[in-house]
Design a protein around this motif. Structure first.
Motif, PDB file in Angstrom:
ATOM      1  N   GLU A 281       0.812  -1.211   0.000  1.00 49.88           N
ATOM      2  CA  GLU A 281       0.000   0.000   0.000  1.00 49.88           C
ATOM      3  C   GLU A 281       0.851   1.269   0.000  1.00 49.88           C
ATOM      4  O   GLU A 281       0.391   2.330  -0.414  1.00 49.88           O
ATOM      5  CB  GLU A 281      -0.925   0.004   1.234  1.00 49.88           C
ATOM      6  N   LEU A 282       2.059   1.169   0.481  1.00 47.60           N
ATOM      7  CA  LEU A 282       2.966   2.312   0.559  1.00 47.60           C
ATOM      8  C   LEU A 282       4.275   1.867  -0.098  1.00 47.60           C
ATOM      9  O   LEU A 282       5.158   1.336   0.537  1.00 47.60           O
ATOM     10  CB  LEU A 282       3.201   2.701   2.017  1.00 47.60           C
ATOM     11  N   ARG A 283       4.369   2.116  -1.395  1.00 49.42           N
ATOM     12  CA  ARG A 283       5.435   1.531  -2.189  1.00 49.42           C
ATOM     13  C   ARG A 283       6.717   2.347  -2.133  1.00 49.42           C
ATOM     14  O   ARG A 283       6.687   3.574  -2.200  1.00 49.42           O
ATOM     15  CB  ARG A 283       4.975   1.352  -3.633  1.00 49.42           C
ATOM     16  N   TYR A 284       7.821   1.642  -2.053  1.00 53.94           N
ATOM     17  CA  TYR A 284       9.123   2.299  -1.906  1.00 53.94           C
ATOM     18  C   TYR A 284       9.582   2.987  -3.175  1.00 53.94           C
ATOM     19  O   TYR A 284      10.486   3.823  -3.142  1.00 53.94           O
ATOM     20  CB  TYR A 284      10.168   1.273  -1.464  1.00 53.94           C
ATOM     21  N   ASP A 285       8.968   2.653  -4.316  1.00 50.31           N
ATOM     22  CA  ASP A 285       9.419   3.199  -5.591  1.00 50.31           C
ATOM     23  C   ASP A 285       8.412   4.160  -6.211  1.00 50.31           C
ATOM     24  O   ASP A 285       8.467   4.434  -7.402  1.00 50.31           O
ATOM     25  CB  ASP A 285       9.727   2.066  -6.573  1.00 50.31           C
ATOM     26  N   ALA A 319      21.362   7.340  -5.498  1.00 48.72           N
ATOM     27  CA  ALA A 319      21.132   7.143  -6.938  1.00 48.72           C
ATOM     28  C   ALA A 319      19.683   6.809  -7.272  1.00 48.72           C
ATOM     29  O   ALA A 319      19.383   6.429  -8.400  1.00 48.72           O
ATOM     30  CB  ALA A 319      22.062   6.079  -7.509  1.00 48.72           C
ATOM     31  N   THR A 320      18.777   6.942  -6.312  1.00 49.47           N
ATOM     32  CA  THR A 320      17.355   6.836  -6.627  1.00 49.47           C
ATOM     33  C   THR A 320      16.914   8.157  -7.243  1.00 49.47           C
ATOM     34  O   THR A 320      17.059   9.209  -6.628  1.00 49.47           O
ATOM     35  CB  THR A 320      16.527   6.539  -5.371  1.00 49.47           C
ATOM     36  N   CYS A 321      16.398   8.102  -8.460  1.00 55.52           N
ATOM     37  CA  CYS A 321      16.068   9.334  -9.169  1.00 55.52           C
ATOM     38  C   CYS A 321      14.857   9.136 -10.070  1.00 55.52           C
ATOM     39  O   CYS A 321      14.416   8.005 -10.315  1.00 55.52           O
ATOM     40  CB  CYS A 321      17.266   9.830  -9.986  1.00 55.52           C
ATOM     41  N   LEU A 322      14.314  10.233 -10.559  1.00 54.87           N
ATOM     42  CA  LEU A 322      13.164  10.235 -11.447  1.00 54.87           C
ATOM     43  C   LEU A 322      13.233  11.482 -12.315  1.00 54.87           C
ATOM     44  O   LEU A 322      14.073  12.361 -12.082  1.00 54.87           O
ATOM     45  CB  LEU A 322      11.858  10.182 -10.666  1.00 54.87           C
ATOM     46  N   LEU A 323      12.372  11.561 -13.307  1.00 56.47           N
ATOM     47  CA  LEU A 323      12.274  12.760 -14.132  1.00 56.47           C
ATOM     48  C   LEU A 323      10.955  13.448 -13.839  1.00 56.47           C
ATOM     49  O   LEU A 323       9.922  12.791 -13.663  1.00 56.47           O
ATOM     50  CB  LEU A 323      12.355  12.414 -15.623  1.00 56.47           C
ATOM     51  N   ARG A 333       8.650  10.471 -15.591  1.00 54.34           N
ATOM     52  CA  ARG A 333       9.179   9.100 -15.656  1.00 54.34           C
ATOM     53  C   ARG A 333       9.324   8.589 -14.232  1.00 54.34           C
ATOM     54  O   ARG A 333       9.936   9.251 -13.377  1.00 54.34           O
ATOM     55  CB  ARG A 333      10.539   9.044 -16.345  1.00 54.34           C
ATOM     56  N   SER A 334       8.768   7.436 -13.973  1.00 52.52           N
ATOM     57  CA  SER A 334       8.753   6.878 -12.618  1.00 52.52           C
ATOM     58  C   SER A 334      10.158   6.622 -12.099  1.00 52.52           C
ATOM     59  O   SER A 334      11.117   6.456 -12.869  1.00 52.52           O
ATOM     60  CB  SER A 334       7.954   5.573 -12.596  1.00 52.52           C
ATOM     61  N   LEU A 398      15.970  16.021 -14.199  1.00 53.08           N
ATOM     62  CA  LEU A 398      16.232  14.933 -13.267  1.00 53.08           C
ATOM     63  C   LEU A 398      16.268  15.457 -11.834  1.00 53.08           C
ATOM     64  O   LEU A 398      16.804  16.530 -11.569  1.00 53.08           O
ATOM     65  CB  LEU A 398      17.569  14.265 -13.600  1.00 53.08           C
ATOM     66  N   CYS A 399      15.688  14.692 -10.928  1.00 48.20           N
ATOM     67  CA  CYS A 399      15.872  14.984  -9.506  1.00 48.20           C
ATOM     68  C   CYS A 399      15.945  13.679  -8.731  1.00 48.20           C
ATOM     69  O   CYS A 399      15.445  12.642  -9.177  1.00 48.20           O
ATOM     70  CB  CYS A 399      14.772  15.895  -8.962  1.00 48.20           C
ATOM     71  N   HIS A 400      16.595  13.738  -7.594  1.00 48.81           N
ATOM     72  CA  HIS A 400      16.762  12.559  -6.755  1.00 48.81           C
ATOM     73  C   HIS A 400      15.618  12.460  -5.751  1.00 48.81           C
ATOM     74  O   HIS A 400      14.820  13.376  -5.609  1.00 48.81           O
ATOM     75  CB  HIS A 400      18.111  12.626  -6.035  1.00 48.81           C
ATOM     76  N   GLN A 401      15.573  11.346  -5.068  1.00 52.26           N
ATOM     77  CA  GLN A 401      14.491  11.087  -4.120  1.00 52.26           C
ATOM     78  C   GLN A 401      14.365  12.191  -3.074  1.00 52.26           C
ATOM     79  O   GLN A 401      13.277  12.742  -2.861  1.00 52.26           O
ATOM     80  CB  GLN A 401      14.728   9.741  -3.434  1.00 52.26           C
ATOM     81  N   SER A 402      15.473  12.540  -2.421  1.00 50.94           N
ATOM     82  CA  SER A 402      15.397  13.573  -1.389  1.00 50.94           C
ATOM     83  C   SER A 402      15.123  14.943  -2.001  1.00 50.94           C
ATOM     84  O   SER A 402      14.459  15.784  -1.384  1.00 50.94           O
ATOM     85  CB  SER A 402      16.677  13.609  -0.550  1.00 50.94           C
ATOM     86  N   ASP A 403      15.622  15.189  -3.237  1.00 51.49           N
ATOM     87  CA  ASP A 403      15.321  16.449  -3.930  1.00 51.49           C
ATOM     88  C   ASP A 403      13.822  16.596  -4.121  1.00 51.49           C
ATOM     89  O   ASP A 403      13.242  17.655  -3.866  1.00 51.49           O
ATOM     90  CB  ASP A 403      15.989  16.500  -5.312  1.00 51.49           C
ATOM     91  N   TYR A 404      13.195  15.512  -4.587  1.00 53.28           N
ATOM     92  CA  TYR A 404      11.769  15.558  -4.893  1.00 53.28           C
ATOM     93  C   TYR A 404      10.946  15.833  -3.637  1.00 53.28           C
ATOM     94  O   TYR A 404      10.023  16.658  -3.653  1.00 53.28           O
ATOM     95  CB  TYR A 404      11.321  14.249  -5.544  1.00 53.28           C
TER      96      TYR A 404
END
Length: 706
Positions: A281-285, A319-323, A333-334, A398-404
């Motif tokens: 229910e609370l997905r890590y990605d 290195a977890t990132c998204l667009l 982009r997921s 592009l941004c990283h997880q913590s950036d987002y």
């Protein structure tokens, strides 16, 4: 370990393993759903330091001693940490009333326990004494001194001398949450002044730092010799800071308060901590779920403490990132997570083109050559589908997880016209994107790669527009977020970091000696060592993060003699394999006690969960080795623990071979669920001593703060 003082007994007799996400099952399928354990740090008034042995660790070695731990107040808890609908995950976290304990400075910590009670709307509370802080200590680098009840006057630019008798600069903010102008009576510039110079110029359209189309202001603070006061000089007694950690297993929140001790010295105590686990229910990605997790945690913390918060820092997985769509927070982009290897993509032609660009342009052995790095993921996205429109203008960034997450906290509730989002990132998250942490800029080879190789006319338009030091202020929470969670309207957002670096800060502090190392034993194994020399080798998964060094006046120290590097790597080996192999918490505690830490296992395992390794060798084709499998569960466990320890040993040996200074760690602080196992600590220390020269010692111990 034989005894774990952080364990507590729940009303139905189950053991709660303190302050980590026990995403491993407790004893039944129903209890597997209940992945949030308590955050109890010892008896009230004990003065013990916080022992958050998680780093979002997924495995428990804690004792089931019924006499240990803290007492709880009444109440039962829901089995599922969050309702099933995404909307309700943000808004419907249950709360309960509490009876204030006799201790004058309680920690109020959420704990969920499995039960069969019909009363599912309450949350058990554990009260213990306040403790030393962790990640949120990064946020304390904010040089700001305000009073919440006078913020309206600050915004109106009334006489700052009436608000700040010492003449501290007070920021004035625009609707985008950016620092726009200042009131000052002393003439002493601080870090906000450095931001302001560029932002005002950008908002006026002047110079090369002007506002980009559809993207707000693109600003990079210039170096200055700002006469910043130290944190102790500029922060009031009772000021608080929030640290959020989005890890491999879940999300965690820590609030740290600055206090004046009875002896007249400043202390930083954790006054609130809570965590939840990723699940179906609370997905890590999922970026939406990252924010849902943050909101859920902040709802649990509502109260007087939140009103005292001055700054927020967010860490995410490396290195977890998204667009996102340019100038917005809309995900185009997921997310591709920390362990995503571009070789696994189904678009083989795009993979080959991305790898060809890396081979042609990225320097040999550079961190950005890794198949799991942010740059590789960005190039694959570019090859799969263009990031520019028909006019050659960037349509994604592009941004990283913590950036987002930081951006979402900064812009929530603002209109599209007001937002004009630009991505601000930090040294640590941008390392695997190719950012030059030595010269603090995107290097020439990267511009050439994106322009000449990938056909991007303006390479910087798809990259973070600002890259700052972890802990450096860059904006404020949006009014909507502040109102929703009872925060003041001037809470600063500061540069973030990665999850394993956050573990190092928490365990080793802000001023560790060279040779201090931290091993995180969570779902995966990560090692970090503070070195005076820079080392890098992508073929082995080794990289160097710039370690923030601050002088006595709060400025970053300058000069090569003051440079320090957080060197290390992250393996795919870790405690998650124990869950996969069916070890229960109780079985681990029982079998570990039977293992002789002075003896070697005859088994030679490389306990990966699946094919592919990142460190101490970067090999996408490396296979797990978990055979032969003995009949004895004790011998099997011994072999697995030894195998993980051997990866740690080989990792530190490689760091030394590549030029780490010192070439071996002097002390290794252990955190994560695996650090609970005293037998394993002894096993690891013995094997690390094997790589130390005669006469040199290394000590392995559990970190007091994690």
């Amino acid at each position: 370990s034989p005894v774990s003082r952080q364990d507590t007994q729940t009303p139905d007799g189950q053991t709660n393993h303190a302050d980590r996400l026990s995403t491993y099952s407790l004893s039944s399928k129903e209890e597997e759903k209940d992945s949030l354990s308590s955050t109890s740090f010892g008896k009230a008034g004990s003065g013990r330091k916080a022992n958050h042995d998680d780093r979002l660790g997924t495995f428990s070695f804690a004792s089931t001693d019924p006499q240990s731990g803290s007492t709880t107040s009444g109440g039962t808890n829901p089995t599922n940490p969050l309702p099933s609908t995404r909307e309700s995950k943000i808004t419907t976290i249950p709360t309960s009333s509490n009876t204030k304990p006799s201790n004058s400075n309680p920690i109020i910590s959420d704990r969920r326990t499995p039960n069969n009670s019909n009363n599912s709307d309450q949350i058990d509370q554990v009260y213990t004494s306040p403790q030393k802080g962790s990640l949120s200590s990064l946020a304390s680098s904010v040089s700001i001194k305000t009073r919440n009840d006078r913020i309206d006057e600050v915004r109106a630019r009334t006489d700052p001398k009436a608000i700040h008798p010492d003449g501290m600069n007070t920021p004035r903010l625009n609707r985008e949450g950016e620092v726009m102008s200042f009131s000052s009576t002393s003439g002493r510039p601080n870090i906000f002044q450095r931001i302001q110079d560029n932002v005002v110029a950008a908002s006026a359209g002047g110079g090369e730092e002007g506002t980009a189309e559809g993207g707000g202001s693109s600003v990079v603070p210039e170096e200055s010799e700002a006469d910043n006061e130290s944190v102790d000089d500029t922060l009031d007694n009772g000021d608080c800071f929030i640290g959020f950690d989005l890890g491999t297993s879940g999300a965690r929140m820590s609030i740290v308060e600055k206090k004046l001790s009875e002896e007249g010295t400043w202390e930083y105590d954790e006054v609130f901590a809570s965590a939840l686990a990723w699940d179906e229910e609370l997905r890590y990605d999922d970026a939406e779920d990252w924010r849902a997790a943050i909101d859920a945690l902040m709802l649990r913390a509502e109260g007087p403490t939140m009103a005292k918060v001055k700054a927020v820092c967010v860490s995410g997985t490396s290195a977890t990132c998204l667009l996102v769509k340019k100038g917005s927070l809309e995900v185009s982009r997921s997310a591709r997570m920390y362990n995503y290897d571009i070789s696994s993509s189904s678009d083989s032609s795009a993979v080959e083109r991305a790898k060809e660009l890396i081979d042609r342009y990225v320097p040999e052995k550079h961190t950005a050559r890794a198949n799991t790095g942010s740059l590789a993921k960005l190039l694959l996205w570019i090859e799969e589908q263009s990031v520019v429109d028909e006019n050659g203008e960037a349509k994604e960034a592009l941004c990283h997880q913590s950036d987002y997450v930081s951006m979402s906290l900064m812009h929530e509730g603002l209109t599209d016209t007001e937002k004009q989002c630009t991505v601000t990132s930090d040294w640590h998250n941008c390392l695997k994107l190719g950012y030059d942490v030595q010269n603090r800029e995107f290097p020439a080879w990267m511009h050439k790669l994106l322009n000449e190789g990938a056909g991007i006319a303006d390479p910087e338009s798809i990259l973070p527009s600002r890259v700052i030091s972890p802990g450096e202020p860059f904006g404020v929470l949006s009014p909507a977020v502040a109102t929703k969670f009872g925060l003041s309207s001037n809470v600063m957002l500061v540069g973030g970091t990665t999850d394993s670096n956050a573990a190092f800060f928490a365990a080793a502090g802000a001023q560790p000696e060279a040779g201090t190392a931290v091993t995180s034993l969570g779902s995966t194994l990560a090692i970090k060592q503070l070195s005076t020399s820079f080392v890098e080798d992508a073929s082995r998964g080794v990289y160097s993060h710039r370690f923030p060094r601050f002088g006595k006046d709060g400025d970053e120290a300058e000069g090569e003699d003051d440079e320090a590097w957080l060197i290390g790597g992250a393996s795919n080996v870790g405690c998650a394999i124990l869950r996969q192999e069916g070890f229960s918490n109780e079985e681990l505690a029982e079998l570990s006690a039977e293992i002789d830490p002075a003896s070697d296992s005859p088994l030679s395992y490389y306990p990966l969960m699946k094919k592919g390794e990142r460190f101490p060798v970067a090999d996408s084709d490396k296979e797990p080795v978990l055979t032969p499998k003995p009949d004895s569960r004790k011998e099997y466990l011994h072999g697995i623990l030894q195998g993980i320890g051997d990866v740690e040993r080989d990792g530190f040996r490689i760091l030394g071979d590549l030029g780490a200074s010192p070439d071996r760690p002097t002390v290794v602080l252990s955190c994560g669920g695996g650090s609970k196992n005293d037998v394993w600590i002894s096993m690891r220390e013995r094997r690390l001593k094997d790589i130390c020269a005669e006469g040199r010692e290394v000590q392995v111990k559990r970190a007091e703060n994690t």
